[in-house]
Write a protein that holds these residues in place. Structure first.
Motif, PDB file in Angstrom:
ATOM      1  N   TYR A  71     -26.075 -27.147 -73.850  1.00  0.00           N
ATOM      2  CA  TYR A  71     -24.832 -27.351 -74.598  1.00  0.00           C
ATOM      3  C   TYR A  71     -23.637 -27.231 -73.668  1.00  0.00           C
ATOM      4  O   TYR A  71     -23.602 -26.359 -72.786  1.00  0.00           O
ATOM      5  CB  TYR A  71     -24.702 -26.315 -75.716  1.00  0.00           C
ATOM      6  N   CYS A  72     -22.655 -28.107 -73.851  1.00  0.00           N
ATOM      7  CA  CYS A  72     -21.394 -28.006 -73.128  1.00  0.00           C
ATOM      8  C   CYS A  72     -20.271 -28.501 -74.011  1.00  0.00           C
ATOM      9  O   CYS A  72     -20.506 -29.135 -75.044  1.00  0.00           O
ATOM     10  CB  CYS A  72     -21.429 -28.808 -71.819  1.00  0.00           C
ATOM     11  N   VAL A  73     -19.044 -28.201 -73.609  1.00  0.00           N
ATOM     12  CA  VAL A  73     -17.851 -28.642 -74.334  1.00  0.00           C
ATOM     13  C   VAL A  73     -17.066 -29.599 -73.448  1.00  0.00           C
ATOM     14  O   VAL A  73     -17.002 -29.406 -72.232  1.00  0.00           O
ATOM     15  CB  VAL A  73     -16.969 -27.437 -74.721  1.00  0.00           C
ATOM     16  N   PHE A  74     -16.487 -30.612 -74.066  1.00  0.00           N
ATOM     17  CA  PHE A  74     -15.604 -31.601 -73.440  1.00  0.00           C
ATOM     18  C   PHE A  74     -16.361 -32.854 -73.001  1.00  0.00           C
ATOM     19  O   PHE A  74     -17.497 -32.801 -72.546  1.00  0.00           O
ATOM     20  CB  PHE A  74     -14.822 -31.049 -72.255  1.00  0.00           C
ATOM     21  N   LEU A  75     -15.670 -33.971 -73.143  1.00  0.00           N
ATOM     22  CA  LEU A  75     -16.241 -35.266 -72.832  1.00  0.00           C
ATOM     23  C   LEU A  75     -16.575 -35.396 -71.347  1.00  0.00           C
ATOM     24  O   LEU A  75     -17.635 -35.915 -70.986  1.00  0.00           O
ATOM     25  CB  LEU A  75     -15.270 -36.378 -73.245  1.00  0.00           C
ATOM     26  N   ASN A  76     -15.688 -34.911 -70.468  1.00  0.00           N
ATOM     27  CA  ASN A  76     -15.960 -35.095 -69.038  1.00  0.00           C
ATOM     28  C   ASN A  76     -17.190 -34.304 -68.599  1.00  0.00           C
ATOM     29  O   ASN A  76     -17.956 -34.760 -67.745  1.00  0.00           O
ATOM     30  CB  ASN A  76     -14.743 -34.729 -68.188  1.00  0.00           C
ATOM     31  N   LEU A  77     -17.436 -33.118 -69.182  1.00  0.00           N
ATOM     32  CA  LEU A  77     -18.616 -32.350 -68.825  1.00  0.00           C
ATOM     33  C   LEU A  77     -19.880 -33.017 -69.361  1.00  0.00           C
ATOM     34  O   LEU A  77     -20.905 -33.075 -68.682  1.00  0.00           O
ATOM     35  CB  LEU A  77     -18.508 -30.916 -69.331  1.00  0.00           C
ATOM     36  N   ALA A  78     -19.803 -33.522 -70.597  1.00  0.00           N
ATOM     37  CA  ALA A  78     -20.961 -34.214 -71.166  1.00  0.00           C
ATOM     38  C   ALA A  78     -21.317 -35.443 -70.338  1.00  0.00           C
ATOM     39  O   ALA A  78     -22.495 -35.693 -70.042  1.00  0.00           O
ATOM     40  CB  ALA A  78     -20.683 -34.610 -72.615  1.00  0.00           C
ATOM     41  N   ASN A 109     -36.849 -33.281 -69.725  1.00  0.00           N
ATOM     42  CA  ASN A 109     -36.579 -33.873 -71.034  1.00  0.00           C
ATOM     43  C   ASN A 109     -35.778 -32.915 -71.923  1.00  0.00           C
ATOM     44  O   ASN A 109     -36.116 -32.673 -73.083  1.00  0.00           O
ATOM     45  CB  ASN A 109     -37.882 -34.274 -71.732  1.00  0.00           C
ATOM     46  N   LEU A 110     -34.709 -32.354 -71.371  1.00  0.00           N
ATOM     47  CA  LEU A 110     -33.889 -31.403 -72.118  1.00  0.00           C
ATOM     48  C   LEU A 110     -32.966 -32.154 -73.083  1.00  0.00           C
ATOM     49  O   LEU A 110     -32.449 -33.227 -72.766  1.00  0.00           O
ATOM     50  CB  LEU A 110     -33.062 -30.558 -71.155  1.00  0.00           C
ATOM     51  N   GLN A 111     -32.759 -31.576 -74.252  1.00  0.00           N
ATOM     52  CA  GLN A 111     -31.877 -32.162 -75.247  1.00  0.00           C
ATOM     53  C   GLN A 111     -30.444 -31.705 -74.985  1.00  0.00           C
ATOM     54  O   GLN A 111     -30.186 -30.518 -74.778  1.00  0.00           O
ATOM     55  CB  GLN A 111     -32.299 -31.728 -76.656  1.00  0.00           C
ATOM     56  N   LEU A 112     -29.520 -32.658 -74.980  1.00  0.00           N
ATOM     57  CA  LEU A 112     -28.125 -32.358 -74.691  1.00  0.00           C
ATOM     58  C   LEU A 112     -27.300 -32.345 -75.976  1.00  0.00           C
ATOM     59  O   LEU A 112     -27.429 -33.239 -76.814  1.00  0.00           O
ATOM     60  CB  LEU A 112     -27.557 -33.387 -73.718  1.00  0.00           C
ATOM     61  N   HIS A 113     -26.449 -31.335 -76.099  1.00  0.00           N
ATOM     62  CA  HIS A 113     -25.555 -31.184 -77.248  1.00  0.00           C
ATOM     63  C   HIS A 113     -24.149 -30.915 -76.724  1.00  0.00           C
ATOM     64  O   HIS A 113     -23.978 -30.270 -75.692  1.00  0.00           O
ATOM     65  CB  HIS A 113     -26.001 -30.012 -78.140  1.00  0.00           C
ATOM     66  N   THR A 114     -23.128 -31.396 -77.434  1.00  0.00           N
ATOM     67  CA  THR A 114     -21.766 -31.201 -76.951  1.00  0.00           C
ATOM     68  C   THR A 114     -20.776 -31.145 -78.095  1.00  0.00           C
ATOM     69  O   THR A 114     -21.059 -31.601 -79.206  1.00  0.00           O
ATOM     70  CB  THR A 114     -21.359 -32.334 -75.979  1.00  0.00           C
ATOM     71  N   THR A 115     -19.616 -30.580 -77.806  1.00  0.00           N
ATOM     72  CA  THR A 115     -18.461 -30.655 -78.699  1.00  0.00           C
ATOM     73  C   THR A 115     -17.405 -31.514 -78.031  1.00  0.00           C
ATOM     74  O   THR A 115     -16.983 -31.215 -76.905  1.00  0.00           O
ATOM     75  CB  THR A 115     -17.879 -29.262 -78.999  1.00  0.00           C
ATOM     76  N   LEU A 116     -17.004 -32.582 -78.683  1.00  0.00           N
ATOM     77  CA  LEU A 116     -15.952 -33.453 -78.163  1.00  0.00           C
ATOM     78  C   LEU A 116     -14.638 -33.016 -78.786  1.00  0.00           C
ATOM     79  O   LEU A 116     -14.276 -33.414 -79.889  1.00  0.00           O
ATOM     80  CB  LEU A 116     -16.262 -34.920 -78.472  1.00  0.00           C
ATOM     81  N   TYR A 117     -13.970 -32.148 -78.031  1.00  0.00           N
ATOM     82  CA  TYR A 117     -12.734 -31.506 -78.441  1.00  0.00           C
ATOM     83  C   TYR A 117     -11.603 -32.132 -77.639  1.00  0.00           C
ATOM     84  O   TYR A 117     -11.815 -32.549 -76.503  1.00  0.00           O
ATOM     85  CB  TYR A 117     -12.872 -30.008 -78.145  1.00  0.00           C
ATOM     86  N   THR A 140     -26.818 -33.928 -80.400  1.00  0.00           N
ATOM     87  CA  THR A 140     -25.848 -33.476 -81.394  1.00  0.00           C
ATOM     88  C   THR A 140     -24.450 -33.593 -80.822  1.00  0.00           C
ATOM     89  O   THR A 140     -24.208 -33.224 -79.679  1.00  0.00           O
ATOM     90  CB  THR A 140     -26.093 -32.006 -81.786  1.00  0.00           C
ATOM     91  N   ILE A 141     -23.532 -34.115 -81.651  1.00  0.00           N
ATOM     92  CA  ILE A 141     -22.123 -34.175 -81.293  1.00  0.00           C
ATOM     93  C   ILE A 141     -21.337 -33.416 -82.354  1.00  0.00           C
ATOM     94  O   ILE A 141     -21.358 -33.768 -83.531  1.00  0.00           O
ATOM     95  CB  ILE A 141     -21.594 -35.622 -81.247  1.00  0.00           C
ATOM     96  N   PHE A 142     -20.659 -32.355 -81.933  1.00  0.00           N
ATOM     97  CA  PHE A 142     -19.713 -31.662 -82.803  1.00  0.00           C
ATOM     98  C   PHE A 142     -18.311 -32.127 -82.450  1.00  0.00           C
ATOM     99  O   PHE A 142     -18.026 -32.471 -81.304  1.00  0.00           O
ATOM    100  CB  PHE A 142     -19.800 -30.140 -82.614  1.00  0.00           C
ATOM    101  N   THR A 143     -17.412 -32.123 -83.425  1.00  0.00           N
ATOM    102  CA  THR A 143     -16.040 -32.523 -83.140  1.00  0.00           C
ATOM    103  C   THR A 143     -15.107 -31.926 -84.168  1.00  0.00           C
ATOM    104  O   THR A 143     -15.537 -31.397 -85.206  1.00  0.00           O
ATOM    105  CB  THR A 143     -15.891 -34.050 -83.103  1.00  0.00           C
TER     106      THR A 143
END
Length: 254
Positions: A71-78, A109-117, A140-143
């Motif tokens: 999991y990470c936050v922000f579009l540039n990190l994703a 094969n890790l699943q990536l999740h992020t918050t696009l804040y 998953t995309i949180f926003t």
């Protein structure tokens, strides 16, 4: 037997309380999911209830602890975790400091999740193909902004409310001047010009405190009933909040 999932949170500089919601979000992730592992490009020294590992340890920890999700936050990190080269890209400004672990994410094969804040490469001028790229590859995309949810119909809309326990409601006496505080980093979304336009029309019954990196914009204020504080740490900011009647973090016109 169902395979146990294990979450890793990836950040650039962490734990860093001045990063605001990123710090407190991870604080609560730790409470809800105690076995979460934390990684940073630049491990910082602020107190945090878990060890934060250097990013160079990531693959070894994937193998040792069975990490399945990132999991990470922000579009540039994703985008960096997806292997996109965002360094020097004016449309998605950011850092490629996370790019080094992309092969590990693919290998296991890790699943990536992020918050696009808002921020971190996402602003009103960001082309929608960058948001779509994250949407195609993230599980998953949180926003909390419509421009993401309008493009990615499967995104999960979550208002950004964090660490409310840090502040306690205190009734204020009705007296003049009414003190306002505007607290934000200098960014186009914060609406500082609108704040200035409104405050310049107010009389001496109002007093404004400005917190953040706004020194170059102060000349637009013709109403001189204000104090510029620059950047403050959380404890200093809390004391100023206690003094004020109205808190403004951003102004959005629709």
């Amino acid at each position: 037997m169902k395979h146990k999932r294990r979450l890793a949170v990836i950040d650039t500089k962490f734990p860093w309380m001045m990063s605001g919601f990123r710090y407190w979000e991870n604080y609560y992730i730790k409470q809800e999911q105690p076995d979460t592992l934390y990684f940073a490009v630049q491990p910082h020294t602020d107190p945090f209830p878990a060890k934060v590992h250097h990013l160079s340890e990531f693959e070894n920890m994937v193998v040792k602890h069975g990490i399945t999700d990132v999991y990470c936050v922000f579009l540039n990190l994703a985008l960096s975790l997806l292997g996109e080269n965002v360094m020097g890209n004016e449309k998605v400004p950011g850092s490629n400091s996370l790019w080094s672990i992309r092969e590990t994410i693919e290998k296991y094969n890790l699943q990536l999740h992020t918050t696009l804040y808002p921020g971190g490469g996402l602003d009103p001028s960001t082309p929608k193909e960058y948001i779509e790229r994250a949407g195609r590859s993230c599980k998953t995309i949180f926003t909390n902004i419509n421009e993401v949810s309008n493009i990615l119909s499967n995104s999960i809309f979550i208002p950004g409310i964090i660490n409310s326990e840090f502040y306690k409601m205190q009734e204020k006496q009705s007296q003049f001047p009414i003190e306002l505080i505007f607290c934000a980093d200098n960014a186009i979304r914060k609406g500082f010009p609108t704040l200035v336009q409104a405050f310049n029309q107010l009389n001496d019954d109002f007093y404004l405190h400005i917190v953040g990196n706004w020194s170059k914009e102060l000349s637009t204020l013709t109403n001189r009933n204000f104090t510029f504080h620059g950047s403050l740490n959380p404890l200093q900011l809390r004391q100023l909040y206690k003094q004020c009647n109205v808190v403004v973090h951003k102004i959005i016109l629709r």
